[in-house]
Design a protein around this motif. Structure first.
Motif, short mmCIF file in Angstrom:
data_model
loop_
_atom_site.label_atom_id
_atom_site.label_comp_id
_atom_site.label_asym_id
_atom_site.label_seq_id
_atom_site.Cartn_x
_atom_site.Cartn_y
_atom_site.Cartn_z
N ASP A 18 -7.49 -1.95 -0.43
CA ASP A 18 -6.54 -2.90 0.18
C ASP A 18 -7.29 -4.23 0.36
O ASP A 18 -8.34 -4.27 1.01
N HIS B 38 0.80 -1.22 0.00
CA HIS B 38 0.00 0.00 0.00
C HIS B 38 0.84 1.28 0.00
O HIS B 38 0.30 2.37 -0.18
N HIS C 154 -11.19 4.84 0.77
CA HIS C 154 -10.11 3.90 1.10
C HIS C 154 -10.68 2.69 1.84
O HIS C 154 -11.17 2.81 2.97
N ASP D 3 -10.02 -0.77 3.70
CA ASP D 3 -8.85 -1.36 4.37
C ASP D 3 -9.26 -1.85 5.75
O ASP D 3 -10.16 -1.29 6.38
N ASP E 91 -3.68 2.86 8.06
CA ASP E 91 -2.43 3.24 7.38
C ASP E 91 -2.09 4.71 7.60
O ASP E 91 -1.67 5.42 6.69
N GLU F 80 -2.03 -4.88 -1.98
CA GLU F 80 -1.78 -5.79 -0.85
C GLU F 80 -2.19 -7.24 -1.10
O GLU F 80 -2.23 -8.03 -0.15
N HIS G 161 4.17 0.83 4.23
CA HIS G 161 2.79 0.62 3.79
C HIS G 161 1.78 0.88 4.91
O HIS G 161 0.58 0.85 4.67
MN MN Z 1 -3.45 -0.71 3.56
#
Ligand code: MN
Ligand code: MN
Length: 267
Positions: A195, A94, A115, A117, A121, A238, A133
């Motif tokens: 991700d 990432h 995003h 995930d 992050d 990822e 990442h």
């Molecule tokens: Mn990520």
């Protein structure tokens, strides 16, 4: 609908800032193979036939070394934008989203990022690496490269990252408060960063950081379909083939890619 340019795939085989496991080298090819696999057809759920000539393009994979990677990524995404394309990156860890957004954010100063995930992050640094990442969205928000950052499916936020989210005004939608379709609406330019570990490891074991309690593929697709806005770019990151079981995660990544492309094409 505005013509935002042909979605164009760009493979980024880079995992130089992965904190735990490596394995990104073969990723773009494996996701492409799953996308073209005869086990399924090339129609998206939104009714787009991806095999029809010209609906999307593929710019191949970048050749990267650990020292020049970020500059090459940023330059290559800029080059695609200059040619009027809409870049769709296949990761890589990432960390690549930072140089990607340097290019996309410069082009679209009022950018919103959706995003997906398990992780925010947002670390200021991890193991002394500010480009880890685990850090891209801290760098992106510090640099003012996005107007809005909306994180979906988060289930590992700690004290430090909660402070970071507050500091940067990040809209964190934790896994426990899904579904959250209404939060994914935006009038302006939108970038999707996906991700693979947002998915539950039961659906996507092929990731470096398996985090139980995640989305089903169905929930992820439903949230992708709910997005409103002008999608100007996306990444799927990822995926780690070393951890995959029978290619099930490559197939899930191809499904996500397919529905993102369909969404970009059909609006
Ligand atoms: Mn990520
Ligand atoms: Mn993650």
């Amino acid at each position: 609908m505005k013509n935002l340019g042909v979605p164009t795939i760009l493979g980024i085989p880079f995992d130089g800032h992965s904190s735990y496991l490596r394995g990104a080298g073969e990723v773009p090819g494996k996701i492409r193979a799953a996308l073209h696999c005869d086990a399924s057809n090339n129609w998206t759920e939104s009714g787009v036939e991806l095999d029809r000539a010209g609906v999307y393009e593929d710019a191949g994979d970048l050749e990267l070394s650990e020292t020049n990677a970020f500059a090459v990524i940023e330059g290559s995404v800029t080059a695609l934008l200059d040619r009027g394309k809409r870049p769709v990156m296949l990761g890589g860890d990432h960390s690549i989203t930072y140089p990607i957004i340097k290019a996309v954010g410069l082009r679209y100063p009022r950018l919103t990022i959706f995003h997906f995930d398990a992780h925010p992050d947002l670390y200021d640094e991890l193991d002394g690496d500010r480009l880890s990442h685990a850090c891209p969205f801290a760098r992106i928000m510090e640099a003012g490269l996005a107007k809005r950052l909306v994180q979906v499916g988060i289930r590992t936020i700690n004290g430090h990252q909660r402070e970071q989210a507050q500091r940067f005004g990040v809209e964190v939608i934790e896994m426990s408060s899904l579904p959250a379709y209404h939060r994914l609406k935006e009038a302006g330019p939108v970038y999707i960063s996906f991700d693979m570990d947002v998915l539950d490891p039961a659906f996507a074991p092929g990731v470096s950081h398996r985090e139980p309690g995640g989305m089903s593929v169905r929930e992820a697709v439903a949230h992708l379909h709910a997005i409103e806005g002008e999608i100007v770019g996306a990444d799927v990151v990822e995926y780690n083939p070393v951890q995959d079981l029978g290619g099930v995660t490559a197939t899930a990544a191809a499904k996500v890619l397919k529905e993102i492309l369909g969404k970009m094409i059909s609006g």
